[in-house]
Design a protein around this motif. Structure first.
Motif, PDB file in Angstrom:
ATOM      1  N   ALA A 248       0.745  -1.337   0.171  1.00  0.00           N
ATOM      2  CA  ALA A 248      -0.296   0.094   0.151  1.00  0.00           C
ATOM      3  C   ALA A 248       0.501   1.265   0.096  1.00  0.00           C
ATOM      4  O   ALA A 248       1.865   1.876   0.639  1.00  0.00           O
ATOM      5  CB  ALA A 248      -1.048   0.475   1.353  1.00  0.00           C
ATOM      6  N   GLU A 249       0.612   2.217  -0.438  1.00  0.00           N
ATOM      7  CA  GLU A 249       1.000   3.503  -0.260  1.00  0.00           C
ATOM      8  C   GLU A 249       0.118   4.714  -0.485  1.00  0.00           C
ATOM      9  O   GLU A 249      -1.197   4.713  -0.444  1.00  0.00           O
ATOM     10  CB  GLU A 249       1.554   3.779  -1.773  1.00  0.00           C
ATOM     11  N   PHE A 250       0.187   4.966   0.823  1.00  0.00           N
ATOM     12  CA  PHE A 250      -0.879   7.122   1.305  1.00  0.00           C
ATOM     13  C   PHE A 250       0.263   8.126   0.859  1.00  0.00           C
ATOM     14  O   PHE A 250       1.126   8.563   1.416  1.00  0.00           O
ATOM     15  CB  PHE A 250      -0.981   6.442   2.355  1.00  0.00           C
ATOM     16  N   LYS A 251      -0.379   9.031  -0.082  1.00  0.00           N
ATOM     17  CA  LYS A 251       0.234   9.948  -0.296  1.00  0.00           C
ATOM     18  C   LYS A 251      -1.006  10.875  -0.355  1.00  0.00           C
ATOM     19  O   LYS A 251      -1.344  10.770  -1.391  1.00  0.00           O
ATOM     20  CB  LYS A 251       0.866  10.248  -1.827  1.00  0.00           C
ATOM     21  N   ASN A 252      -1.193  11.830   0.295  1.00  0.00           N
ATOM     22  CA  ASN A 252      -2.322  12.812   0.235  1.00  0.00           C
ATOM     23  C   ASN A 252      -1.633  13.857   0.789  1.00  0.00           C
ATOM     24  O   ASN A 252      -1.952  14.182   1.887  1.00  0.00           O
ATOM     25  CB  ASN A 252      -3.586  12.659   0.532  1.00  0.00           C
ATOM     26  N   ASN A 253      -1.362  15.606   0.202  1.00  0.00           N
ATOM     27  CA  ASN A 253      -1.280  16.316   0.642  1.00  0.00           C
ATOM     28  C   ASN A 253      -1.270  17.819   0.937  1.00  0.00           C
ATOM     29  O   ASN A 253      -1.607  18.726   1.053  1.00  0.00           O
ATOM     30  CB  ASN A 253       0.155  16.701  -0.138  1.00  0.00           C
ATOM     31  N   SER A 254      -2.884  17.357   0.575  1.00  0.00           N
ATOM     32  CA  SER A 254      -4.063  17.971   0.827  1.00  0.00           C
ATOM     33  C   SER A 254      -4.923  18.929   1.637  1.00  0.00           C
ATOM     34  O   SER A 254      -4.964  20.004   2.119  1.00  0.00           O
ATOM     35  CB  SER A 254      -5.457  18.022   0.052  1.00  0.00           C
TER      36      SER A 254
END
Length: 418
Positions: free
Chosen positions: A103-109
């Motif tokens: 899994a990859e978690f990538k959210n900078n909003s």
């Protein structure tokens, strides 16, 4: 059959490089094969009749709901689910658990970036690149299966809420609260069916677990943070490691010198008070670890303890290196000044799994010293040479002066065989 054909057609469309901007709904069988990428810009909804197997790369730019089956092929280790957001939070929801490989978690909003109300289990590697996963507010759970791991955990990306670890490896929990990553760790359980759930609280425990109710050796309890660790499956027990951060969450009066007085304490529901679980401090890593398996579960934090009365002897000198190689140097675990302190003493040594490998009374009184072999009344694999590695020692010194007490000393012991 019609829904199955429809989903196969949709899969082919996506595999050819298209990106669906509206909501993607699966009601049949959807396979993402190894080496193939599927992307959805709109929300993904796997219905109760849907079976979704991901052995490839599944990129989701919006929400992910599952009411059916989400998994990967047995024996496959190639699938990865990427939650990548840029315009707001992403919901991970549904009534049926999801099984992901990597899994990859990538959210900078926004923070928290991921609202987890479902159960997601990781069998491979979870990459915390950016964005906090909140399952505390939304009631979900992130599970790490046997042999799974995580990377890149930080203040900006961790789990705010509960994390469950299944299996028999040691594990560091990627947990935090209020935008602070504050890990806890466990030693490796003996049983593969073991499961432990951890959570971190950046708040004072005193209101729920009064700090005035404690055993006498506990001097000061951390009033800014605490952790919970619960045994959720199996019969194995573990040693616990807690971390500290002097720049943000941990009170300065807990960390003052000597740091050897920092221990882990546990709220004992039966006794209705805090009790001392012991502590072996690693100042470089900013951690404290129980020297043996914890005596119970639930609520833990750090504290300062009174090391005891001043003994009528010189300071103990513990030589914590044993090299059982026959060269005449460091052939046994030497404790200088122990007999002078008290002949009424016990020494116990445990391996990294919390299993006792050595114990004796009145140490070094008749050749009863630790030479790297498993010895004692209740130890495992008696008379066998132990492997090279790090062990924990506990020295109990009974003092029968005007105020009889038992003084406990503990720490690391390093054993090499050549």
């Amino acid at each position: 059959m019609k829904s199955r054909i429809q989903n196969i057609f949709l899969t082919l469309l996506l595999f050819l490089g298209g990106i669906i901007t509206a909501q993607t709904v699966n009601v049949g069988e959807l396979f993402i094969t190894s080496g193939t990428t599927m992307s959805t810009v709109g929300a993904m909804d796997n219905k109760s009749s849907g079976n979704l197997f991901n052995d490839g790369e599944f990129i989701l730019y919006s929400h992910y709901n599952n009411d059916g089956l989400v998994s990967f092929s047995s024996g496959s280790h190639s699938g990865i689910t990427r939650m990548i957001g840029s315009t707001g939070f992403q919901q991970i929801s549904g009534t049926m658990p999801m099984q992901w490989n990597d899994a990859e978690f990538k959210n900078n909003s926004i923070q928290p970036a991921f609202h987890l109300s479902n159960e997601v289990s990781i069998s491979g590697t979870a990459d915390f690149k950016q964005g906090i996963i909140d399952d505390d507010e939304y009631g979900g759970l992130l599970v790490f299966e046997n042999k799974s791991k995580h990377i890149n955990v930080s203040d900006n990306s961790h789990v705010d809420g509960k994390v469950q670890k299944s299996g028999q490896e040691d594990f560091t929990y990627p947990i935090g609260d209020k935008n602070k990553y504050r890990f806890a760790g466990i030693s490796a359980p003996k049983e593969i069916l073991s499961s432990f759930t951890g959570k971190y609280f950046f708040e004072d425990s005193n209101a729920l677990y009064p700090h005035s109710q404690k055993t006498k050796e506990i001097v000061l309890i951390n009033n800014q943070e605490y952790w919970t660790l619960d045994k959720t499956a199996g019969n194995s027990d573990v040693m616990l490691t807690l971390s500290w951060d002097e720049t943000s969450t941990t009170p300065a009066d807990i960390l003052v010198s000597p740091q050897t007085s920092i221990h882990i304490v546990r709220w004992d529901e039966a006794q209705n008070r805090w009790i001392d679980e012991g502590g072996v401090v690693d100042s470089d890593k900013k951690t404290v670890t129980t020297p043996v398996n914890v005596s119970g579960y639930s609520v833990f934090t750090t504290a300062r303890v009174d090391d005891g009365i001043v003994l009528p002897c010189s300071t103990l000198t513990v030589f914590n290196a044993v090299s059982a190689d026959g060269d005449g140097k460091n052939e046994y675990f030497k404790i200088g000044g122990l007999t002078e302190c008290s002949a009424d003493n016990t020494v116990e040594i445990y391996n990294r799994w919390g299993v006792k490998v050595y114990d004796t009374v009145n140490y070094d009184s008749n050749g009863n010293v630790f030479r790297g072999y498993s010895e004692g009344r209740t130890t495992i694999s008696k008379n066998e040479m132990l492997p090279t590695g790090t062990y924990f020692y506990i020295i109990n010194i009974k003092y029968s002066g005007t105020t009889p007490q038992v003084i406990k000393k503990s720490g690391y012991l390093y054993l090499t065989r050549n």
